[in-house]
Design an enzyme around this catalytic site. Structure first.
Site, PDB file in Angstrom:
ATOM      1  N   TYR A 253     -39.140  27.313 -15.202  1.00  0.00           N
ATOM      2  CA  TYR A 253     -37.728  27.151 -15.525  1.00  0.00           C
ATOM      3  C   TYR A 253     -37.207  25.860 -14.899  1.00  0.00           C
ATOM      4  CZ  TYR A 253     -37.375  31.923 -17.381  1.00  0.00           C
ATOM      5  OH  TYR A 253     -37.524  33.065 -18.131  1.00  0.00           O
ATOM      6  N   GLU A 254     -36.117  25.365 -15.456  1.00  0.00           N
ATOM      7  CA  GLU A 254     -35.590  24.047 -15.119  1.00  0.00           C
ATOM      8  C   GLU A 254     -35.216  23.901 -13.643  1.00  0.00           C
ATOM      9  OE1 GLU A 254     -31.845  21.340 -16.687  1.00  0.00           O
ATOM     10  OE2 GLU A 254     -32.651  22.919 -17.977  1.00  0.00           O
ATOM     11  N   SER A 255     -34.906  24.998 -12.977  1.00  0.00           N
ATOM     12  CA  SER A 255     -34.500  24.947 -11.573  1.00  0.00           C
ATOM     13  C   SER A 255     -35.658  24.661 -10.631  1.00  0.00           C
ATOM     14  CB  SER A 255     -33.823  26.263 -11.180  1.00  0.00           C
ATOM     15  OG  SER A 255     -34.630  27.362 -11.559  1.00  0.00           O
TER      16      SER A 255
END
Length: 257
Positions: free
Chosen positions: A51-53
């Site tokens: 995920y982008e985080s």
């Protein structure tokens, strides 16, 4: 014996089946996240979800509300900085597929999550691209999933937030170090793939009990159909059970139960 399911469940199961075991998938929030985690819990236990985080190989028990949901970090193998995520993992060619949603998509699979209407006087402002433009550029290929309607499937998007194949289908031609782009679009009515020559989206599979007319009426351009049109396999009882349990757990968790 026939199994009852909704069109939304049909879409999620079909999208999940697009992921293969062992793939490294950069996951968007919402429908892509639901499909990716369903794949992990069924036929693709070794799919690596990113995920982008910055969460790597995350295995959330419930679906995250956003990329900043603590569930992603708590269940991840490790968490790295966002610059490292994009510069090393994504731009470094280590992501095999990006799984994205969108507000608008056009015939050349360009995505719009910026605004509806004129840029200087929009009818609606949308959340923006986030990491989607970089994901679509650098991932090996891109899967897209969204509900089918004329509002979402337009001939030309009002603004290209995330590149599919450009305004003429040639937006990726001759560009080095770039992925294949969108290879599959999964909706609640059908599955589409880009034409090998023109890159315009073509319906290759209709979901059960969906007609050509249903797709035509829900699409904002003169949609084409493959010469050999398949019927999408129905969800299995096992897939539906896992999907429903996942969504029920998510609802309980987010309700504070």
């Amino acid at each position: 014996m026939s199994i009852e399911y909704t069109s939304a469940e049909m879409m999620s199961v079909t999208a999940a089946r697009a992921l293969e075991n062992g793939m490294t998938c950069f996951v968007g929030i919402g429908l892509p996240s639901e499909a990716a985690n369903l794949a992990r819990l069924t036929h693709a236990p070794d799919v690596v979800l990113i995920y982008e985080s910055g969460t790597l190989q995350t295995k959330p028990e419930v679906l995250p509300l956003s990329i900043g949901d603590g569930e992603l970090c708590e269940s991840a193998l490790t968490t790295v900085s966002v610059p490292e995520m994009f510069r090393y993992w994504l731009q470094g060619g280590k992501v095999s597929v990006g799984f994205l949603g969108t507000a608008q998509i056009d015939r050349f699979a360009n995505l719009n999550t910026t605004l509806i209407g004129d840029y200087h006087d929009p009818k609606v402002r949308l959340p923006g691209g986030g990491g989607a433009p970089e994901i679509a550029t650098n991932a090996g290929e891109v899967f897209i999933t969204l509900k089918h309607s004329k509002r979402a499937f337009v001939k030309d998007v009002d603004f290209i937030t995330t590149l599919g194949f450009g305004r003429d289908g040639k937006g990726r031609d001759g560009v080095p170090n770039i992925g294949k782009g969108p290879t599959r679009v999964i909706t609640d009515l059908c599955v589409m793939k880009p034409d090998p020559e023109t890159k315009e989206l073509v319906v290759v599979s209709l979901h059960p009990n969906v007609s050509r007319e249903d797709v035509i009426e829900a699409t904002g351009w003169e949609i084409r159909f493959a010469d050999t049109l398949e019927t999408t396999p129905e969800p299995s009882a096992h897939e539906l059970e896992i999907l429903r349990e996942l969504k029920a757990r998510t609802e309980r968790k987010h309700a504070g139960e």
